[in-house]
Write a protein that holds these residues in place. Structure first.
Motif, PDB file in Angstrom:
ATOM      1  N   ILE A  52       0.843  -1.203   0.000  1.00 46.20           N
ATOM      2  CA  ILE A  52       0.000   0.000   0.000  1.00 46.20           C
ATOM      3  C   ILE A  52       0.878   1.254   0.000  1.00 46.20           C
ATOM      4  N   PHE A  53       1.938   1.223   0.807  1.00 51.91           N
ATOM      5  CA  PHE A  53       2.791   2.397   0.980  1.00 51.91           C
ATOM      6  C   PHE A  53       3.525   2.796  -0.300  1.00 51.91           C
ATOM      7  N   SER A 108      -0.606   3.236   5.957  1.00 54.50           N
ATOM      8  CA  SER A 108      -0.431   2.078   5.072  1.00 54.50           C
ATOM      9  C   SER A 108      -0.204   0.803   5.882  1.00 54.50           C
TER      10      SER A 108
END
Length: 187
Positions: free
Chosen positions: A111-112, A144
């Motif tokens: 996600i990050f 995240s």
């Protein structure tokens, strides 16, 4: 009935804030979501649940989210940092549902990395200073990994609770993405 009343109050408060505005409306609405969490924590305690760590830590996270929600309107950086602290508490709480494993970090990184690429490469953003850009990137890291842990828990144990937590975490992420675009985007 109390949950429904509080949820309706939160929705009504959000509508009033979006149409009328005002720090008092925002504060009352934010206090309502903490009260909602505390009502449910009280229910869990009255049901004599064995493991109270998860709901207590979630309530602490809600408290920091409330403070962050209010402070965003007064001092953005302080509000963002308070929200980040809330996300750390959520991450800790999620670890009481499913013990932390280093592989959980893979979900957070998945996600990050796109979030950072989006933040750094989209020409629509104007953060005004290097400090603000750093704060936004730090916040992206924290949220995240919170969302990633909720997804890791869901993958490991696909219960209704983990489904709802993951949906809530993802919605929090997208809500903050919209805030990012609203505050720093030049659209």
């Amino acid at each position: 009935p109390l949950n429904v009343a509080l949820i309706l109050s939160i929705i009504l408060g959000d509508i009033c804030y979006m149409t009328v505005g005002g720090l008092l409306v925002k504060a009352i609405t934010s206090i309502c979501f903490v009260i909602l969490g505390l009502v449910n924590l009280t229910y869990v305690i009255l049901q004599k649940q064995n493991n109270l760590k998860f709901p207590i830590i979630m309530a602490i996270g809600l408290f920091f989210a409330m403070l962050g929600d209010i402070m965003l309107n007064i001092e953005f950086i302080v509000g963002a940092l308070l929200f980040a602290v809330g996300h750390v508490w959520y991450f800790i709480a999620y670890n009481f549902l499913q013990k932390f494993k280093p592989s959980d970090l893979i979900y957070g990184m998945a996600i990050f990395v796109p979030a950072i690429i989006f933040i750094l490469c989209m020409p629509i953003f104007d953060f005004g200073s290097l400090l603000m850009k750093f704060i936004v990137m730090f916040y992206a890291l924290i949220i995240s990994f919170m969302v990633g842990k909720s997804i890791a828990n869901l993958v490991a144990t696909p219960t209704r609770q983990n489904i709802l937590i993951t949906i809530g975490s993802i919605l929090f992420f997208f809500s903050d993405l919209m805030l990012l675009m609203n505050v720093f985007g030049n659209l």
